[in-house]
Design an enzyme around this catalytic site. Structure first.
Site, PDB file in Angstrom:
ATOM      1  N   LYS A  57      53.070   7.263 -22.129  1.00  0.00           N
ATOM      2  CA  LYS A  57      53.117   5.938 -21.417  1.00  0.00           C
ATOM      3  C   LYS A  57      52.844   6.128 -19.823  1.00  0.00           C
ATOM      4  O   LYS A  57      52.928   5.423 -19.321  1.00  0.00           O
ATOM      5  CB  LYS A  57      54.468   5.719 -21.891  1.00  0.00           C
ATOM      6  CG  LYS A  57      54.641   5.176 -23.306  1.00  0.00           C
ATOM      7  CD  LYS A  57      56.064   4.653 -23.718  1.00  0.00           C
ATOM      8  CE  LYS A  57      57.157   5.623 -23.676  1.00  0.00           C
ATOM      9  NZ  LYS A  57      56.743   6.564 -24.709  1.00  0.00           N
ATOM     10  N   PHE A  98      54.333  20.709 -21.081  1.00  0.00           N
ATOM     11  CA  PHE A  98      54.758  22.076 -21.196  1.00  0.00           C
ATOM     12  C   PHE A  98      55.930  21.982 -22.110  1.00  0.00           C
ATOM     13  O   PHE A  98      56.044  22.709 -22.878  1.00  0.00           O
ATOM     14  CB  PHE A  98      55.222  22.628 -19.519  1.00  0.00           C
ATOM     15  CG  PHE A  98      56.132  23.847 -19.893  1.00  0.00           C
ATOM     16  CD1 PHE A  98      56.028  24.774 -20.523  1.00  0.00           C
ATOM     17  CD2 PHE A  98      57.115  23.742 -18.905  1.00  0.00           C
ATOM     18  CE1 PHE A  98      56.782  25.750 -20.498  1.00  0.00           C
ATOM     19  CE2 PHE A  98      58.187  24.777 -18.857  1.00  0.00           C
ATOM     20  CZ  PHE A  98      58.032  25.669 -19.702  1.00  0.00           C
ATOM     21  N   ASP A 103      58.143  22.586 -27.352  1.00  0.00           N
ATOM     22  CA  ASP A 103      59.234  21.972 -28.347  1.00  0.00           C
ATOM     23  C   ASP A 103      58.609  21.620 -29.836  1.00  0.00           C
ATOM     24  O   ASP A 103      59.344  21.750 -30.734  1.00  0.00           O
ATOM     25  CB  ASP A 103      59.623  20.535 -27.810  1.00  0.00           C
ATOM     26  CG  ASP A 103      60.965  19.946 -28.421  1.00  0.00           C
ATOM     27  OD1 ASP A 103      61.862  20.667 -28.346  1.00  0.00           O
ATOM     28  OD2 ASP A 103      60.717  18.820 -29.018  1.00  0.00           O
ATOM     29  N   ASP A 107      60.213  22.751 -33.355  1.00  0.00           N
ATOM     30  CA  ASP A 107      60.658  21.768 -34.310  1.00  0.00           C
ATOM     31  C   ASP A 107      59.745  21.660 -35.344  1.00  0.00           C
ATOM     32  O   ASP A 107      60.025  20.855 -36.297  1.00  0.00           O
ATOM     33  CB  ASP A 107      60.795  20.329 -33.475  1.00  0.00           C
ATOM     34  CG  ASP A 107      61.948  20.188 -32.523  1.00  0.00           C
ATOM     35  OD1 ASP A 107      62.906  21.172 -32.760  1.00  0.00           O
ATOM     36  OD2 ASP A 107      62.046  19.378 -31.905  1.00  0.00           O
ATOM     37  N   ARG A 112      51.848  14.225 -32.286  1.00  0.00           N
ATOM     38  CA  ARG A 112      52.348  13.852 -31.120  1.00  0.00           C
ATOM     39  C   ARG A 112      51.469  12.893 -30.491  1.00  0.00           C
ATOM     40  O   ARG A 112      50.230  12.963 -30.513  1.00  0.00           O
ATOM     41  CB  ARG A 112      52.357  15.109 -30.184  1.00  0.00           C
ATOM     42  CG  ARG A 112      52.517  15.111 -28.788  1.00  0.00           C
ATOM     43  CD  ARG A 112      54.255  14.463 -28.520  1.00  0.00           C
ATOM     44  NE  ARG A 112      55.045  15.612 -28.932  1.00  0.00           N
ATOM     45  CZ  ARG A 112      56.534  15.216 -28.951  1.00  0.00           C
ATOM     46  NH1 ARG A 112      56.893  14.177 -28.317  1.00  0.00           N
ATOM     47  NH2 ARG A 112      57.476  16.185 -29.120  1.00  0.00           N
ATOM     48  N   ASP A 174      70.474  22.731 -27.809  1.00  0.00           N
ATOM     49  CA  ASP A 174      70.093  21.949 -29.031  1.00  0.00           C
ATOM     50  C   ASP A 174      69.627  22.952 -30.122  1.00  0.00           C
ATOM     51  O   ASP A 174      70.214  22.665 -31.463  1.00  0.00           O
ATOM     52  CB  ASP A 174      68.698  21.251 -28.443  1.00  0.00           C
ATOM     53  CG  ASP A 174      68.210  20.189 -29.641  1.00  0.00           C
ATOM     54  OD1 ASP A 174      69.008  19.618 -30.455  1.00  0.00           O
ATOM     55  OD2 ASP A 174      67.116  19.751 -29.651  1.00  0.00           O
ATOM     56  N   LYS A 200      68.972  18.189 -21.598  1.00  0.00           N
ATOM     57  CA  LYS A 200      67.507  18.369 -22.081  1.00  0.00           C
ATOM     58  C   LYS A 200      66.309  17.289 -21.737  1.00  0.00           C
ATOM     59  O   LYS A 200      65.398  17.378 -21.673  1.00  0.00           O
ATOM     60  CB  LYS A 200      67.653  18.499 -23.972  1.00  0.00           C
ATOM     61  CG  LYS A 200      66.191  18.558 -24.464  1.00  0.00           C
ATOM     62  CD  LYS A 200      66.595  18.733 -26.003  1.00  0.00           C
ATOM     63  CE  LYS A 200      65.036  18.594 -26.554  1.00  0.00           C
ATOM     64  NZ  LYS A 200      65.120  18.701 -28.038  1.00  0.00           N
ATOM     65  N   PHE A 239      68.201   6.399 -23.007  1.00  0.00           N
ATOM     66  CA  PHE A 239      66.671   6.619 -23.313  1.00  0.00           C
ATOM     67  C   PHE A 239      66.598   7.648 -24.517  1.00  0.00           C
ATOM     68  O   PHE A 239      66.001   7.222 -25.738  1.00  0.00           O
ATOM     69  CB  PHE A 239      65.841   7.286 -22.292  1.00  0.00           C
ATOM     70  CG  PHE A 239      64.496   7.794 -22.631  1.00  0.00           C
ATOM     71  CD1 PHE A 239      63.423   6.700 -22.328  1.00  0.00           C
ATOM     72  CD2 PHE A 239      64.317   8.957 -23.031  1.00  0.00           C
ATOM     73  CE1 PHE A 239      62.294   6.947 -22.783  1.00  0.00           C
ATOM     74  CE2 PHE A 239      63.059   9.395 -23.395  1.00  0.00           C
ATOM     75  CZ  PHE A 239      61.797   8.493 -23.210  1.00  0.00           C
ATOM     76  N   ASP A 243      65.293   7.245 -28.435  1.00  0.00           N
ATOM     77  CA  ASP A 243      64.514   8.403 -29.105  1.00  0.00           C
ATOM     78  C   ASP A 243      64.977   8.522 -30.437  1.00  0.00           C
ATOM     79  O   ASP A 243      64.275   8.556 -31.397  1.00  0.00           O
ATOM     80  CB  ASP A 243      64.427   9.360 -28.138  1.00  0.00           C
ATOM     81  CG  ASP A 243      63.094   9.603 -28.027  1.00  0.00           C
ATOM     82  OD1 ASP A 243      62.019   8.805 -27.886  1.00  0.00           O
ATOM     83  OD2 ASP A 243      62.592  10.881 -27.852  1.00  0.00           O
ATOM     84  N   ASP A 244      66.222   8.847 -30.619  1.00  0.00           N
ATOM     85  CA  ASP A 244      66.822   9.332 -31.792  1.00  0.00           C
ATOM     86  C   ASP A 244      66.742   8.042 -32.762  1.00  0.00           C
ATOM     87  O   ASP A 244      66.524   8.499 -33.889  1.00  0.00           O
ATOM     88  CB  ASP A 244      68.376   9.830 -31.531  1.00  0.00           C
ATOM     89  CG  ASP A 244      68.517  10.913 -30.928  1.00  0.00           C
ATOM     90  OD1 ASP A 244      67.540  11.495 -30.474  1.00  0.00           O
ATOM     91  OD2 ASP A 244      69.421  11.195 -30.588  1.00  0.00           O
TER      92      ASP A 244
END
Length: 353
Positions: A57, A98, A103, A107, A112, A174, A200, A239, A243-244
């Site tokens: 975005k 980056f 990440d 994960d 993505r 995390d 994070k 935010f 996201d979660d």
């Protein structure tokens, strides 16, 4: 400005920002630093940047430019100054790229921005680790090229380095809180969640873009930055909670990614809220199914979230959080234009991706 006028201005700003990307690529690949013997590596850098820095975005990068336009004094309205703001905006986007490349590996993510994660592309694999380092190094080459000699150069360097460190601390927390080999629901406390989110996400996604614009506009006082930080860290928490929620309940066709927080044993807002409300029996169900790759177990966790009414809890949180943000902006936007912060809040309020 009317709503249509704002939308047109926003679209024009985005077009200008994205239109500058080819220059960023040229700066990174046609540098005097490069000799023919590293041509293959530079070609790889170009491929890495072009795949991973675009398609989002661009909110972080656009925020740098928009905030600088609001804050710039009469002597900073020249084209060179705005070009530097575009570059610094792209530096923030590269920092994001980056983090995301690394990440996604950690994960075991699959997609993505609607495409396979970089490390999942054929022939890439764990070479993506070094590719992420190339993206990070690109930030400092761009800052040196465009900002060296400016009074704010050192402040920008320190800001990017400090923000990277804060984000990496958040990522470490995390990973430590949610090891993929051991589910321990006692670790999922509200305080730990807030700390992870602050470090994070909030520093690099919200404070960094505005702070960078402030330094470029000559606003470097501790008090002004403390006021901005008070608003922006709260916005970052808002935010991340969005996201979660979208990771579990969002439409992958809209978000561009397949959520894996449940499988990855993540300390997410949903599991923290679930634990606050779960009966002993529901907690046992969560212990048996959370952090498992089995899709039937993932479905049981999602069903538990629905049984506990977490979608309604989220909608109520979103409303109250926006009101709290508005009050914070009124309180802390003392010498800074409130529109910078309201503009950011409106961009993320009720977002679907």
């Amino acid at each position: 400005m009317s709503r249509n006028g704002k939308q047109e201005a926003s679209a024009a700003a985005k077009e200008e920002f994205v239109g500058f990307f080819p220059q960023i690529v040229r700066d990174l690949t046609e540098d005097e630093l490069h000799s023919p013997e590293v041509a293959d590596a530079v070609a790889r850098l170009k491929e890495v940047v072009e795949y991973n820095a675009v398609g989002g975005k661009y909110n972080r990068g656009l925020t740098v430019v928009a905030a600088f336009r609001e804050l710039a004094g009469p002597g900073q309205q020249d084209q060179k100054s705005f070009q530097r703001a575009l570059v610094v905006g792209w530096c923030v986007e590269l920092l994001q790229a980056f983090f995301l490349v690394a990440d996604d590996i950690m994960d075991s993510s699959l997609t993505r921005r609607g495409h396979p994660c970089w490390y999942k592309k054929e022939g890439i694999g764990l070479d993506a680790v070094n590719d992420s380092f190339l993206i990070e190094a690109s930030i400092y080459r761009l800052l040196k090229r465009y900002c060296r000699g400016q009074p704010f150069y050192l402040s920008l360097l320190e800001l990017f380095l400090q923000t990277s460190y804060q984000t990496e601390l958040g990522q470490a927390l995390d990973l430590m809180t949610a090891p993929q080999t051991q589910v321990d629901l006692d670790r999922f406390t509200e305080q730990r969640y807030k700390t992870i989110v602050k470090y994070k996400t909030a520093f690099y996604s919200f404070y960094l873009p505005v702070a960078a614009a402030m330094y470029m506009a000559g606003i470097d006082g501790e008090e002004d930055h403390a006021h901005a930080k008070a608003i922006l860290l709260e916005m970052g928490e808002f935010f991340q909670i969005q996201d979660d929620f979208l990771d579990c309940f969002g439409d992958p066709n809209v978000t561009g990614k397949i959520g894996t927080d449940i499988q990855d044993n993540k300390c997410s807002w949903l599991v923290v809220e679930c634990l606050k409300r779960a009966s002993p029996e529901q907690r046992r169900l969560l212990e048996e199914n959370y952090g498992q790759k089995d899709l039937d177990k993932v479905a049981r966790v999602k069903q538990l979230y629905e049984d506990l009414g977490l979608q309604t809890v989220y909608q109520e949180y979103e409303e109250s959080s926006y009101q709290r943000l508005s009050a914070l902006i009124s309180q802390h936007a003392v010498r800074l234009p409130a529109q910078i912060f309201f503009g950011l809040a409106q961009k993320i309020y009720k977002r679907q991706k």
